[in-house]
Scaffold this active site. Structure first.
Site, PDB file in Angstrom:
ATOM      1  N   LEU A  43       0.744  -1.198   0.034  1.00 59.52           N
ATOM      2  CA  LEU A  43      -0.024   0.087  -0.026  1.00 59.52           C
ATOM      3  C   LEU A  43       1.040   1.339  -0.163  1.00 59.52           C
ATOM      4  O   LEU A  43       0.414   2.122  -0.696  1.00 59.52           O
ATOM      5  CB  LEU A  43      -0.935  -0.007   1.316  1.00 59.52           C
ATOM      6  CG  LEU A  43      -2.123  -1.003   1.053  1.00 59.52           C
ATOM      7  CD1 LEU A  43      -3.010  -0.909   2.499  1.00 59.52           C
ATOM      8  CD2 LEU A  43      -2.833  -0.575  -0.047  1.00 59.52           C
ATOM      9  N   ARG A 337      -4.170  -3.964  21.233  1.00 59.87           N
ATOM     10  CA  ARG A 337      -3.828  -5.724  21.174  1.00 59.87           C
ATOM     11  C   ARG A 337      -2.797  -5.884  22.064  1.00 59.87           C
ATOM     12  O   ARG A 337      -2.752  -6.825  22.544  1.00 59.87           O
ATOM     13  CB  ARG A 337      -3.005  -5.121  19.687  1.00 59.87           C
ATOM     14  CG  ARG A 337      -4.175  -5.415  18.548  1.00 59.87           C
ATOM     15  CD  ARG A 337      -3.591  -5.208  17.422  1.00 59.87           C
ATOM     16  NE  ARG A 337      -4.509  -5.108  16.459  1.00 59.87           N
ATOM     17  CZ  ARG A 337      -4.224  -5.011  14.961  1.00 59.87           C
ATOM     18  NH1 ARG A 337      -3.044  -4.793  14.425  1.00 59.87           N
ATOM     19  NH2 ARG A 337      -4.942  -5.165  13.837  1.00 59.87           N
ATOM     20  N   LEU A 469      -3.163   0.150   7.458  1.00 53.91           N
ATOM     21  CA  LEU A 469      -3.455   0.377   6.178  1.00 53.91           C
ATOM     22  C   LEU A 469      -3.794   1.927   6.099  1.00 53.91           C
ATOM     23  O   LEU A 469      -3.384   2.586   4.971  1.00 53.91           O
ATOM     24  CB  LEU A 469      -4.999  -0.201   5.724  1.00 53.91           C
ATOM     25  CG  LEU A 469      -4.902  -1.727   5.984  1.00 53.91           C
ATOM     26  CD1 LEU A 469      -6.404  -2.136   5.337  1.00 53.91           C
ATOM     27  CD2 LEU A 469      -3.795  -2.172   5.253  1.00 53.91           C
TER      28      LEU A 469
END
Length: 666
Positions: A43, A337, A469
């Site tokens: 990306l 996380r 992203l």
């Protein structure tokens, strides 16, 4: 040496806008005279190459894949963040900025993070215009869902294939520039060195992975968009070919590696089942929207499950410990996380793990299926629906939202996740550390830029889900095309570089000598075997938890392994042909040095923050304990000569807009 991040002055909310209006520009006519190399086609790389080509620069784009579409960005599942506030639940650019700073445990640069939050809204518009099929609500507007570390819904998604769809969009933009002749694509080429001329990055040395040919490529500037270094652990959620070579070769030429010890452990990975595995499979964090994480309260039940005498569905509700909901009531299953991963490790350390290795917890969708089923039955005017009818209706809704993920889980494990809870455990996923860059995304080497996961700039000590992203596309579409002009505006009178220059010859010779050394060691062990052993050392001593004694031991073990590698490596074939074993050897050699630097950095940082958890520095409840007085800085390491000790450079982190506080999700 104290580093300058070159963040422009002024009000935080106006820095980027004002900077864009005052930064040096390159006119359209002059852009056509300038060459830019982009390494990587994920990306960050694909969006950068496409955008630079659209602006008029002459771009060469390199990937070691057979197609740009093979880049590892394609594996991202859950979504991409943007502060659109489509759910009208209180989101804003500032809230995304705040959540990212807090999620990174106050170890990121304010200016970069706010810019990221600002341009996030433009990314979605860009991708929709490219035809990315984001999920939509009934009325046709784009849908959002929650991710860890936030209390709003800001994650745009395309089922469990978001990375794939975004990469296709970027690939389309890149392909357009290739067809127009503004981008020349080099598939199956791996960068093995950076070429510096008068201290500036002016080209790269590559190896054609099909023919083995060593090639020289020149440009006025070089952009690296080559991803992270998670595969230093061998077992990770990264694709097997992901590596640190491009970034590490830049370090060996003088670039600084920042915060290498910041490694992200993802909490929802399919557990490891044996030593034969070569990689691990990620289950999207989006599953934590509806899945509830738990383990049995009783060790006897956990032992029975590990022995195959019981299943998760056999454990009564009263005998289950939904430990994330218990420990973190405000965020529940959607804590960041690093927090979720450590909590899973803690319950497994207590003997409550539910897989044969003892390293696994449940992710259960039974409650979601029942909740969705009852809601659907009610909206369908069904009177007294049976339990089976409710289950069928609920399953259909869950399948629509997450079906491909459930299908993937069943194919890998052979278990039906609709009937039995998924089994998950933390695994290495993303790396927040990377090449040090300033506000312009330029490294300390003039003309060498780094974008996406390859740089360190936006996530601090822990990345929030769905932000990878976002950063990759922000850097490639909306940041680098502006900021690279600050360097190239001074190069418009610089003629194109001839690859016959002595600097190119020296760099090529260094590459050839290095590869020749791997080929002529004539030992008995494969590069793969060394990589596996390195991974075990890294996971054991520099993984989810670290301590001073273990890190010092890990460094000694890595040094011994490195010496053995150079004495007993065996690489078949030759350099002048297709030779995956030679590729692997070069990558493992770089991983050995990167792994050692990670241990050095982790040992130096005597605090716990985000993904860096030192066992000596934790609260009574087992949470990370920062030391802001002594470690509120970016640690950027120089290590050109690995026979010497690496040199630490610090960039102080100054917070003017956010109050630094103990991170709490309770």
């Amino acid at each position: 040496m104290e580093l300058n991040g070159k963040v422009p002055p002024g009000d935080l909310a106006e820095k980027w806008t004002k900077y864009k209006s005052s930064m040096p520009l390159v006119s359209p006519d002059n852009k056509r005279r300038l060459d830019v190399i982009v390494v990587g086609s994920g990306l960050a790389g694909a969006s950068a190459a496409a955008s630079l080509g659209e602006l008029g620069y002459n771009v060469k784009c390199f990937t070691f894949h057979d197609s740009p579409r093979r880049a590892h960005s394609i594996a991202a599942q859950g979504g991409i963040n943007a502060a659109k506030n489509y759910k009208n639940d209180g989101d804003s650019v500032y809230r995304l900025f705040y959540d990212t700073i807090k999620g990174g445990d106050y170890r990121a640069r304010e200016g970069n993070v706010h810019r990221l939050a600002e341009v996030s809204v433009d990314i979605i518009d860009q991708c929709v215009a490219q035809g990315v099929p984001f999920a939509r609500e009934y009325g046709g507007t784009l849908d959002n869902r929650s991710f860890g570390g936030t209390q709003v819904q800001r994650t745009f998604y395309a089922r469990g294939q978001t990375g794939q769809q975004l990469l296709i969009g970027a690939y389309q933009a890149l392909s357009r520039q290739i067809s127009l002749g503004k981008v020349t694509m080099y598939n199956r080429h791996e960068m093995l060195d950076v070429v510096l001329i008068d201290g500036k990055a002016r080209g790269i040395i590559t190896r054609n992975l099909v023919t083995g040919k060593i090639e020289r490529h020149a440009a006025h500037a070089v952009v690296l968009g080559t991803g992270g270094y998670g595969n230093v652990f061998y077992l990770s959620t990264n694709a097997m070919m992901c590596n640190v070579t491009a970034a590490w070769r830049a370090v060996r030429r003088g670039a600084l590696m920042a915060n290498p010890c910041y490694t992200q452990i993802h909490p929802t990975c399919i557990p490891q089942y044996g030593d034969y595995q070569s990689k691990l499979t990620l289950m999207s964090e989006s599953l934590r929207n509806d899945g509830r994480v738990w383990v049995p309260k009783q060790k006897a039940d956990a032992e029975a499950i590990r022995q195959g005498k019981k299943r998760g569905a056999d454990i009564p509700e009263a005998d289950r410990d939904y430990y994330l909901e218990r420990r973190y009531p405000a965020y529940g299953n959607l804590v960041p996380r690093d927090v979720a991963s450590r909590a899973a490790k803690m319950v497994c350390d207590e003997g409550l793990g539910i897989v044969p290795t003892g390293l696994g917890v449940y992710l259960d969708f039974a409650a979601a299926i029942e909740r969705y089923g009852k809601s659907k039955a009610h909206s369908s005017n069904m009177e007294n629906p049976s339990a089976q009818q409710i289950w069928d209706l609920g399953k259909a809704i869950v399948e629509e939202k997450y079906g491909n993920l459930f299908e993937m889980y069943e194919k890998i494990t052979g278990e039906d996740p609709y009937r039995n809870p998924m089994k998950i455990y933390p695994a290495v996923h993303y790396t927040m550390g990377g090449l040090w860059v300033d506000y312009n995304l330029e490294t300390n080497i003039p003309g060498l830029f780094a974008a996406g996961e390859c740089n360190f700039s936006d996530h601090g000590a822990n990345r929030l889900g769905a932000s990878a992203l976002m950063q990759g596309l922000a850097d490639g579409y909306f940041v680098l095309p502006y900021t690279i002009g600050t360097f190239l505006s001074k190069e418009i009178r610089t003629p194109k570089f001839n690859t016959d220059l002595p600097e190119f010859a020296e760099a090529e010779k260094a590459v050839r000598d290095r590869l020749h050394g791997f080929m002529t060691t004539n030992g008995k062990q494969s590069a793969e075997s060394f990589h596996r052993r390195l991974g075990k050392i890294m996971w054991e001593y520099c993984g989810m938890a670290r301590n001073a004694e273990g890190l010092a031991k890990a460094r000694r073990l890595i040094q011994e392994l490195k010496a053995e590698f150079y004495a007993d490596l065996y690489v078949p074939g030759s350099t002048d042909e297709f030779n995956p074993e030679l590729e692997k050897a070069a990558r493992v050699a770089d991983f050995l040095e990167m792994g050692e630097l990670m241990c050095i950095d982790a040992l130096k940082r005597s605090e716990s923050c985000g993904g860096h958890f030192r066992e000596e520095f934790q609260t009574e409840e087992g949470e990370a304990m920062r030391d802001d007085e002594h470690f509120m800085f970016v640690a950027a390491w120089g290590w050109q000569d690995t026979s010497q000790e690496p040199e630490l450079h610090k960039e102080p982190l100054i917070y003017e807009n956010i109050k630094v506080a103990a991170r709490s999700y309770k």
